[in-house]
Design a protein around this motif. Structure first.
Motif, mmCIF file in Angstrom:
data_model
loop_
_atom_site.group_PDB
_atom_site.id
_atom_site.type_symbol
_atom_site.label_atom_id
_atom_site.label_comp_id
_atom_site.label_asym_id
_atom_site.label_seq_id
_atom_site.Cartn_x
_atom_site.Cartn_y
_atom_site.Cartn_z
ATOM 1 N N ALA A 1 101.169 14.633 70.408
ATOM 2 C CA ALA A 1 100.897 16.255 70.431
ATOM 3 C C ALA A 1 101.455 17.203 71.910
ATOM 4 C CB ALA A 1 99.293 16.635 70.836
ATOM 5 N N GLU A 2 101.509 15.447 72.625
ATOM 6 C CA GLU A 2 101.658 16.322 73.967
ATOM 7 C C GLU A 2 103.445 15.986 74.669
ATOM 8 O OE1 GLU A 2 100.771 17.037 78.524
ATOM 9 O OE2 GLU A 2 99.929 17.765 76.601
ATOM 10 N N ALA A 3 103.383 15.020 73.495
ATOM 11 C CA ALA A 3 105.296 15.110 74.166
ATOM 12 C C ALA A 3 105.594 16.386 73.716
ATOM 13 C CB ALA A 3 105.305 13.550 73.388
ATOM 14 N N VAL A 4 105.663 16.759 72.171
ATOM 15 C CA VAL A 4 105.399 18.207 72.109
ATOM 16 C C VAL A 4 105.591 19.310 72.559
ATOM 17 C CG1 VAL A 4 105.830 19.545 70.408
ATOM 18 C CG2 VAL A 4 105.614 16.667 69.446
ATOM 19 N N ARG A 5 104.585 19.205 73.271
ATOM 20 C CA ARG A 5 104.233 20.209 74.759
ATOM 21 C C ARG A 5 105.035 20.512 75.203
ATOM 22 N NH1 ARG A 5 101.531 21.776 78.806
ATOM 23 N NH2 ARG A 5 101.470 19.494 79.564
ATOM 24 N N ILE A 6 105.149 18.909 75.893
ATOM 25 C CA ILE A 6 106.251 19.349 76.986
ATOM 26 C C ILE A 6 107.699 19.109 76.920
ATOM 27 C CG2 ILE A 6 104.605 18.210 78.475
ATOM 28 C CD1 ILE A 6 105.869 15.452 78.532
ATOM 29 N N GLY A 7 107.980 18.433 75.784
ATOM 30 C CA GLY A 7 109.526 18.898 75.430
ATOM 31 C C GLY A 7 110.461 17.800 75.569
ATOM 32 N N LEU A 8 109.673 16.631 75.770
ATOM 33 C CA LEU A 8 110.158 15.401 75.366
ATOM 34 C C LEU A 8 110.231 15.075 74.283
ATOM 35 C CD1 LEU A 8 110.895 12.295 76.632
ATOM 36 C CD2 LEU A 8 108.669 12.018 76.451
ATOM 37 N N VAL A 9 109.778 15.601 73.058
ATOM 38 C CA VAL A 9 109.781 15.719 71.673
ATOM 39 C C VAL A 9 110.100 16.846 70.914
ATOM 40 C CG1 VAL A 9 108.604 15.200 69.188
ATOM 41 C CG2 VAL A 9 108.878 13.591 71.153
ATOM 42 N N SER A 10 110.644 16.933 70.140
ATOM 43 C CA SER A 10 110.769 18.133 69.314
ATOM 44 C C SER A 10 109.276 18.721 68.627
ATOM 45 C CB SER A 10 112.284 18.193 68.820
ATOM 46 O OG SER A 10 112.937 18.128 69.126
ATOM 47 N N THR A 11 109.384 17.792 67.870
ATOM 48 C CA THR A 11 108.116 17.775 66.669
ATOM 49 C C THR A 11 107.220 17.373 66.297
ATOM 50 O OG1 THR A 11 107.415 20.078 64.900
ATOM 51 C CG2 THR A 11 110.106 18.527 65.161
ATOM 52 N N THR A 12 106.559 16.988 65.097
ATOM 53 C CA THR A 12 106.072 15.999 63.778
ATOM 54 C C THR A 12 106.624 15.623 63.441
ATOM 55 O OG1 THR A 12 104.755 18.266 63.328
ATOM 56 C CG2 THR A 12 104.094 16.747 65.250
ATOM 57 N N ALA A 13 106.322 14.200 63.237
ATOM 58 C CA ALA A 13 107.255 13.582 61.986
ATOM 59 C C ALA A 13 107.063 14.683 60.266
ATOM 60 C CB ALA A 13 106.997 12.755 62.067
ATOM 61 N N ASP A 14 106.116 15.479 60.573
ATOM 62 C CA ASP A 14 106.594 15.620 58.991
ATOM 63 C C ASP A 14 107.559 16.702 58.990
ATOM 64 O OD1 ASP A 14 104.993 17.472 61.153
ATOM 65 O OD2 ASP A 14 103.182 17.943 59.460
#
Length: 245
Positions: A163-176
């Protein structure tokens, strides 16, 4: 060590699948893994039946970062060339992470156009704790990550979740969201994808053009330093380094 490939290849309805499968070192960026990954990327780009590339992993670790026993051929520049090949690929590269990603593994994620993370994923920039810095991986990381968050996690080495990785922009979104993303890529034209990707990667490529040489030199200098030697030794010996308070 097995002769089995460190990067497995497959094809799933228009998607070239590259799976990191080097369990003995938790998919660390060894010279062999980097070489096989570059070959897999090159072949996927040439595959007329592949609309996009999916990078994933076996086991509970996506990538543990640099392999300290088998460093990248060409040193830090070898890693920079791998990351740039992902950014420059005319076909979108999507990463799927369901386990741990550390140090250089976060550079792989940031180089990809889209990344998704499962609930069990965890992330950390561990370099500062070893007397190093996330130098080369900054080329794709910093243009795509919230600067205040990057400062915090670069400096502290804290572990953070999906969730934090998504919030900071390192990851785009969750696996679903992965199936929807891949269906969207399958529906797009090759030219449309390539030209759209040129727009979204322009800033990242400017960072590579401007900073690769300096950051590779910084990385090489740090790896050769006495502090890094102590940090790496303490990591291998599973103890605190001499500077820990």
């Amino acid at each position: 060590m097995s002769d089995a490939p460190f990067v497995r290849r497959d094809h799933q309805r228009g998607i070239a699948l590259l799976t990191l499968d080097s369990p003995h070192n938790r998919n660390a960026l060894s010279a062999r893994l980097i070489s096989e990954l570059r070959e897999g990327l090159n072949d996927a780009v040439k595959d007329s039946g592949a609309r996009a590339i999916l990078l994933t992993h076996t086991g509970n670790t996506f990538c543990a970062g640099a392999d300290l026993k088998d460093p990248a051929a060409g040193g830090p520049l070898g890693l920079a060339e791998l990351l740039r090949s992902i950014v420059e690929s005319p076909k979108p590269v999507v990463a799927r992470v369901t386990g741990h990603a550390r140090a250089g593994g976060l550079g792989l994620l940031a180089a990809c156009d889209i990344s998704v993370a499962g609930a069990g994923a965890s992330f950390a920039f561990t370099e500062a704790r070893l007397g190093l810095a996330p130098a080369v991986i900054s080329l794709p990381v910093l243009p795509r990550t919230d600067p205040r968050a990057a400062a915090r996690y670069y400096l502290t080495g804290e572990v953070f979740d999906a969730a934090e990785a998504v919030r900071i922009g390192l990851v785009s979104t969750t696996a679903d969201a992965l199936d929807s993303i891949l269906d969207g890529l399958r529906a797009a034209s090759p030219q449309g994808l390539a030209e759209s990707k040129r727009l979204t990667t322009a800033e990242v490529l400017r960072a590579f053009d401007r900073d690769t040489a300096a950051l590779a030199e910084q990385s090489a200098r740090l790896f050769a330093s006495p502090e890094a030697a102590e940090g790496i030794r303490s990591f291998v010996e599973r103890r605190d380094p001499s500077w820990a308070l």
